[in-house]
Design an enzyme around this catalytic site. Structure first.
Site, mmCIF file in Angstrom:
data_model
loop_
_atom_site.group_PDB
_atom_site.id
_atom_site.type_symbol
_atom_site.label_atom_id
_atom_site.label_comp_id
_atom_site.label_asym_id
_atom_site.label_seq_id
_atom_site.Cartn_x
_atom_site.Cartn_y
_atom_site.Cartn_z
ATOM 1 N N ARG A 1 0.843 -1.212 0.000
ATOM 2 C CA ARG A 1 0.000 0.000 0.000
ATOM 3 C C ARG A 1 0.871 1.251 0.000
ATOM 4 N NH1 ARG A 1 -3.777 -1.518 4.950
ATOM 5 N NH2 ARG A 1 -1.820 -2.490 5.588
ATOM 6 N N ASP B 1 5.021 -6.663 -3.698
ATOM 7 C CA ASP B 1 4.421 -7.805 -3.015
ATOM 8 C C ASP B 1 5.537 -8.817 -2.747
ATOM 9 O OD1 ASP B 1 3.113 -10.222 -2.427
ATOM 10 O OD2 ASP B 1 1.381 -9.695 -3.680
ATOM 11 N N TYR C 1 -1.494 -21.523 8.737
ATOM 12 C CA TYR C 1 -0.837 -20.343 9.340
ATOM 13 C C TYR C 1 0.214 -20.829 10.341
ATOM 14 C CZ TYR C 1 0.192 -16.078 11.838
ATOM 15 O OH TYR C 1 0.869 -15.022 12.408
ATOM 16 N N LYS D 1 4.400 -20.366 10.270
ATOM 17 C CA LYS D 1 5.199 -19.748 11.335
ATOM 18 C C LYS D 1 6.171 -20.755 11.960
ATOM 19 C CE LYS D 1 3.878 -15.483 10.967
ATOM 20 N NZ LYS D 1 4.843 -14.405 10.645
ATOM 21 N N THR E 1 -3.594 -5.437 16.006
ATOM 22 C CA THR E 1 -3.155 -4.715 14.791
ATOM 23 C C THR E 1 -4.235 -4.966 13.730
ATOM 24 O OG1 THR E 1 -2.054 -6.682 13.926
ATOM 25 C CG2 THR E 1 -0.726 -5.253 15.356
HETATM 26 P P1 NDP Z 1 -0.819 -6.094 9.977
HETATM 27 O O1 NDP Z 1 -1.881 -6.691 9.119
HETATM 28 O O2 NDP Z 1 -1.141 -4.879 10.756
HETATM 29 O O3 NDP Z 1 0.487 -5.821 9.112
HETATM 30 C C1 NDP Z 1 0.940 -6.724 8.140
HETATM 31 C C2 NDP Z 1 1.942 -6.036 7.245
HETATM 32 O O4 NDP Z 1 2.431 -6.992 6.292
HETATM 33 C C3 NDP Z 1 1.341 -4.885 6.475
HETATM 34 O O5 NDP Z 1 2.247 -3.812 6.467
HETATM 35 C C4 NDP Z 1 1.166 -5.444 5.077
HETATM 36 O O6 NDP Z 1 1.361 -4.408 4.120
HETATM 37 C C5 NDP Z 1 2.329 -6.445 5.001
HETATM 38 N N1 NDP Z 1 2.070 -7.487 4.022
HETATM 39 C C6 NDP Z 1 1.139 -8.468 4.071
HETATM 40 N N2 NDP Z 1 1.165 -9.204 2.953
HETATM 41 C C7 NDP Z 1 2.142 -8.674 2.176
HETATM 42 C C8 NDP Z 1 2.653 -8.982 0.900
HETATM 43 N N3 NDP Z 1 2.170 -10.015 0.184
HETATM 44 N N4 NDP Z 1 3.659 -8.235 0.398
HETATM 45 C C9 NDP Z 1 4.146 -7.206 1.109
HETATM 46 N N5 NDP Z 1 3.719 -6.860 2.324
HETATM 47 C C10 NDP Z 1 2.722 -7.581 2.852
HETATM 48 O O7 NDP Z 1 -0.379 -7.271 10.963
HETATM 49 P P2 NDP Z 1 0.773 -7.367 12.075
HETATM 50 O O8 NDP Z 1 1.546 -6.129 12.183
HETATM 51 O O9 NDP Z 1 0.148 -7.930 13.278
HETATM 52 O O10 NDP Z 1 1.639 -8.528 11.424
HETATM 53 C C11 NDP Z 1 3.018 -8.414 11.158
HETATM 54 C C12 NDP Z 1 3.655 -9.783 11.302
HETATM 55 O O11 NDP Z 1 3.484 -10.241 12.634
HETATM 56 C C13 NDP Z 1 3.045 -10.862 10.415
HETATM 57 O O12 NDP Z 1 4.086 -11.681 9.939
HETATM 58 C C14 NDP Z 1 2.149 -11.655 11.383
HETATM 59 O O13 NDP Z 1 1.982 -12.983 10.969
HETATM 60 C C15 NDP Z 1 2.969 -11.560 12.646
HETATM 61 N N6 NDP Z 1 2.272 -11.766 13.901
HETATM 62 C C16 NDP Z 1 1.150 -11.047 14.238
HETATM 63 C C17 NDP Z 1 0.537 -11.236 15.467
HETATM 64 C C18 NDP Z 1 -0.709 -10.527 15.864
HETATM 65 O O14 NDP Z 1 -1.445 -11.043 16.723
HETATM 66 N N7 NDP Z 1 -0.986 -9.343 15.342
HETATM 67 C C19 NDP Z 1 1.101 -12.179 16.447
HETATM 68 C C20 NDP Z 1 2.244 -12.893 15.979
HETATM 69 C C21 NDP Z 1 2.823 -12.670 14.774
HETATM 70 P P3 NDP Z 1 0.467 -4.177 2.803
HETATM 71 O O15 NDP Z 1 -0.914 -4.656 3.103
HETATM 72 O O16 NDP Z 1 0.589 -2.714 2.567
HETATM 73 O O17 NDP Z 1 1.173 -4.984 1.777
HETATM 74 C C1 8X3 Z 2 -0.763 -14.301 15.383
HETATM 75 C C2 8X3 Z 2 -1.209 -14.766 16.714
HETATM 76 O O1 8X3 Z 2 -2.683 -16.433 17.922
HETATM 77 O O2 8X3 Z 2 -3.567 -15.480 15.905
HETATM 78 O O3 8X3 Z 2 0.366 -14.963 14.952
HETATM 79 O O4 8X3 Z 2 -1.835 -17.101 15.798
HETATM 80 S S1 8X3 Z 2 -2.374 -16.007 16.566
#
Ligand code: NDP
Ligand code: 8X3
Length: 250
Positions: free
Chosen positions: A35, A60, A152, A156, A187
């Site tokens: 984005r 991407d 998922y 991970k 988030t």
């Molecule tokens: P968000 O959805 O807020 O952020 C995800 C980010 O990843 C966005 O900036 C998005 O950008 C980017 N993204 C997703 N797909 C793509 C793609 N195909 N290409 C480029 N960029 C991509 O989620 P979080 O901040 O929570 O997640 C960040 C990381 O943390 C992830 O790997 C998630 O699995 C992990 N995580 C999250 C947890 C949670 O509970 N929130 C817990 C544990 C791990 P854009 O859409 O602009 O491309």
């Molecule tokens: C994101 C946390 O619990 O949804 O990785 O898998 S959970």
């Protein structure tokens, strides 16, 4: 001279909060995501607030060619990368194995696993030159599999395994490799997972105090600022209400 951090998935959540934390610390930022408007808006705000420099790259991470074209053709002044944060990722759906959608599975594997591999490979020569640091964002889902988490969780677990492999194979280069495994954090993650269903997404975070994006940004900052001879290998972080992937007290 200011140091450089490259953050994938910087347009929201952990990536955005990490960008803000490092900008406040005087680091220059390479911000990536799909984005463009979100990245540009963040970059403008952080440059104005902290007087740092930014480079926004829109691609991407699933697209191998786009990842390599962008990251292997950086302007010279952006090539001395000290830290790569492999953060871009997502969950899609929370369905039992027999009901889950094949395309969702493919997108999660292509983003969370292949995207992380592409970005790491593309940036590695620069990290080797700088004796840099790879910080991979895993998940508690990469430590225990939970019901309806199937692919998922598998993606991970792969991040966990790849982090261990990178730490072993890159030993000769004195590169630090850290995996951070967060639990539930408020988030855009659940909104994406439930495909825009805000009610379902909000329900994930009600009845307790979840982690916030800033908690993970603080953690990234901490692991990035240990003495040169210290590497934090693996770090699981949850809110107090959560014990692991399966036990959360609401
Ligand atoms: P968000 O959805 O807020 O952020 C995800 C980010 O990843 C966005 O900036 C998005 O950008 C980017 N993204 C997703 N797909 C793509 C793609 N195909 N290409 C480029 N960029 C991509 O989620 P979080 O901040 O929570 O997640 C960040 C990381 O943390 C992830 O790997 C998630 O699995 C992990 N995580 C999250 C947890 C949670 O509970 N929130 C817990 C544990 C791990 P854009 O859409 O602009 O491309
Ligand atoms: C994101 C946390 O619990 O949804 O990785 O898998 S959970």
């Amino acid at each position: 001279m200011s140091k450089i951090i490259l953050i994938t998935g910087a347009s929201s959540g952990f990536g955005k909060a990490t960008a803000t934390k490092f900008a406040a610390g005087g680091w220059n930022l390479i911000l990536t995501g799909r984005r463009k408007e979100k990245l540009d808006e963040l970059a403008k705000a952080l440059e104005a607030s902290y007087g740092i420099k930014t480079l926004c790259l829109t691609f991407d991470v699933q697209d191998k060619k786009a990842v390599f074209d962008n990251l292997q053709n950086l302007p010279t002044e952006w090539q001395a990368i000290n830290i790569l944060v492999n953060n871009a990722g997502l969950a899609l759906g929370r369905d039992s194995f027999e009901n889950a959608n094949l395309e969702d599975w493919e997108t999660m594997i292509d983003t969370n696993v292949k995207g992380l591999l592409y970005a790491s490979k593309a940036v590695l020569p620069m990290l080797i030159k700088e004796k840099g640091h790879i910080i991979n964002i895993g998940s508690t889902a990469g430590k225990e599999v939970y019901k309806d988490g199937n692919v998922y969780c598998a993606s991970k677990h792969a991040v966990d395994a790849i982090s261990k492999a990178q730490r072993i194979d890159l030993l000769p280069y004195q590169i630090k490799v850290t995996a951070i495994h967060p639990g539930a954090a408020d988030t855009e993650f659940s909104l994406v997972r439930f495909k825009g269903d805000a009610e379902k997404a909000n329900a994930v975070y009600t009845g307790y105090t979840p982690l916030m994006a800033e908690d993970i940004a603080d953690t990234v900052w901490y692991v990035a600022n240990t003495p040169a001879h210290v590497c934090i290998n693996d770090l699981v972080i949850t809110c107090v209400a959560q014990a692991n992937s399966m036990y959360l007290q609401k």
